[in-house]
Design a protein around this motif. Structure first.
Motif, PDB file in Angstrom:
ATOM      1  N   ASP A   6       0.834  -1.190   0.000  1.00 31.37           N
ATOM      2  CA  ASP A   6       0.000   0.000   0.000  1.00 31.37           C
ATOM      3  C   ASP A   6       0.879   1.255   0.000  1.00 31.37           C
ATOM      4  O   ASP A   6       1.914   1.299   0.667  1.00 31.37           O
ATOM      5  CB  ASP A   6      -0.906   0.032   1.229  1.00 31.37           C
ATOM      6  CG  ASP A   6      -1.976  -1.057   1.195  1.00 31.37           C
ATOM      7  OD1 ASP A   6      -2.291  -1.527   0.089  1.00 31.37           O
ATOM      8  OD2 ASP A   6      -2.485  -1.421   2.271  1.00 31.37           O
ATOM      9  N   TYR A   8       0.578   5.526   0.554  1.00 30.38           N
ATOM     10  CA  TYR A   8      -0.263   6.617   1.017  1.00 30.38           C
ATOM     11  C   TYR A   8       0.496   7.927   0.819  1.00 30.38           C
ATOM     12  O   TYR A   8       1.599   8.097   1.331  1.00 30.38           O
ATOM     13  CB  TYR A   8      -0.607   6.430   2.506  1.00 30.38           C
ATOM     14  CG  TYR A   8      -1.275   5.107   2.793  1.00 30.38           C
ATOM     15  CD1 TYR A   8      -2.653   4.952   2.604  1.00 30.38           C
ATOM     16  CD2 TYR A   8      -0.531   4.014   3.235  1.00 30.38           C
ATOM     17  CE1 TYR A   8      -3.264   3.730   2.858  1.00 30.38           C
ATOM     18  CE2 TYR A   8      -1.137   2.798   3.491  1.00 30.38           C
ATOM     19  CZ  TYR A   8      -2.508   2.660   3.300  1.00 30.38           C
ATOM     20  OH  TYR A   8      -3.114   1.454   3.546  1.00 30.38           O
ATOM     21  N   GLY A  51       0.419   5.406   6.546  1.00 29.69           N
ATOM     22  CA  GLY A  51      -0.975   5.732   6.284  1.00 29.69           C
ATOM     23  C   GLY A  51      -1.700   6.330   7.472  1.00 29.69           C
ATOM     24  O   GLY A  51      -2.928   6.285   7.546  1.00 29.69           O
ATOM     25  N   HIS A  54      -4.211   8.711   6.636  1.00 33.13           N
ATOM     26  CA  HIS A  54      -5.119   8.169   5.625  1.00 33.13           C
ATOM     27  C   HIS A  54      -5.969   7.030   6.187  1.00 33.13           C
ATOM     28  O   HIS A  54      -6.232   6.042   5.509  1.00 33.13           O
ATOM     29  CB  HIS A  54      -4.321   7.693   4.405  1.00 33.13           C
ATOM     30  CG  HIS A  54      -3.680   8.796   3.638  1.00 33.13           C
ATOM     31  ND1 HIS A  54      -2.495   9.382   4.029  1.00 33.13           N
ATOM     32  CD2 HIS A  54      -4.073   9.452   2.519  1.00 33.13           C
ATOM     33  CE1 HIS A  54      -2.181  10.333   3.169  1.00 33.13           C
ATOM     34  NE2 HIS A  54      -3.123  10.406   2.252  1.00 33.13           N
TER      35      HIS A  54
END
Length: 270
Positions: A6, A8, A51, A54
């Motif tokens: 992932d 961010y 993150g 986020h």
């Protein structure tokens, strides 16, 4: 746990790409005033490694590594950097360590990097003393909570004697509290592994003109002014003093942004 696949980040502004890597646990708190100003000259890409800004604050986080952060930053650049263009990078504190690693290992599309007060104490002649200090920060946090741990860290960074302040909260942190406070995540998941990092000054020396080490004018005589100065000497990188101290980005955002922009744009590397 954070999925390493992932990414961010936030993007604002126009102009050449400037990747910003915050310090602490990577949460970009207090950066808006700086990035608002930089966005008038750059496409500012603010990386959030965990993150935390986020929606992931409060979720489980494992021990962090410099390589994971710098590889994530490299992947972010792969998503936002137009073909054939190179990027500027600014990192502060733990983010500055990631920026040093990124430049040493992935210099291909980096134009110029400013690393502000990286806590790379392994370069210092008294590295053993600093390792013991950071270990004590962790122990104080575990025993007496965030206020006490932060106070011990502050004393260490200022290189002054420290005694426990009985007026501070001395309650042991809960697991839930730890995951919801970025500073606690920094003390438990980032501080130890990042301060154990040794920058590859040999690789950095092969990249003349691309590296600037920064330190706050108010940090003179303190630990991270020493690390920035010595890495500058060992790597051949330029050294620049910025307004304020370790958190100069929040203390003097306008002056800091102006000097940062001038420093980034002062040399063009082809």
């Amino acid at each position: 746990m954070t999925d390493p696949t992932d990414l961010y980040y936030d993007v604002r502004g126009v102009g050449p790409v400037l990747l910003v890597i915050p310090g602490g646990a990577g949460h970009p708190m207090g950066f808006d005033a700086l990035t608002d100003r930089l966005a008038k000259r750059f496409t500012v890409v603010t990386y959030d490694p965990l993150g935390l800004a986020h929606g992931r604050l409060g979720l489980p986080v494992g021990e962090q590594s410099v390589t994971a952060w710098s590889e994530g930053a490299h992947r972010v650049l792969g998503e936002v950097l137009p073909d054939g263009e190179s990027a500027y990078v600014f990192g502060t504190s733990s983010g500055a360590i990631a920026a040093l690693d990124l430049l040493a290992r992935r210099p291909e599309r980096l134009r110029r990097v400013v690393a502000h007060e990286p806590p790379v104490v392994e370069v210092l002649p008294d590295a053993d003393v600093q390792r013991a200090m950071f270990a004590e920060v962790y122990d104080v946090y575990r025993a007496a909570g965030l206020g006490a741990g932060a106070a011990r860290l502050g004393a260490g960074l200022e290189e002054r004697a420290w005694t426990a302040d009985r007026s501070l909260d001395s309650q042991r942190p809960s697991a839930d509290d730890e995951l919801t406070k970025p500073m606690a995540l920094f003390l438990t998941r980032v501080l130890g592994p990042f301060t154990a990092y040794m920058p590859d000054t040999t690789a950095l020396k092969q990249l003349p003109g691309r590296l600037v080490l920064g330190a706050g004018v108010d940090s003179r005589g303190r630990l991270l002014h020493r690390t920035a100065t010595l890495v500058s000497e060992l790597s051949g990188g330029e050294f620049v003093e910025f307004p304020g101290g370790h958190i100069g980005v929040a203390e003097h955002p306008a002056d800091f942004a102006e000097l940062l922009a001038r420093t980034l744009l002062s040399v063009t590397v082809h």
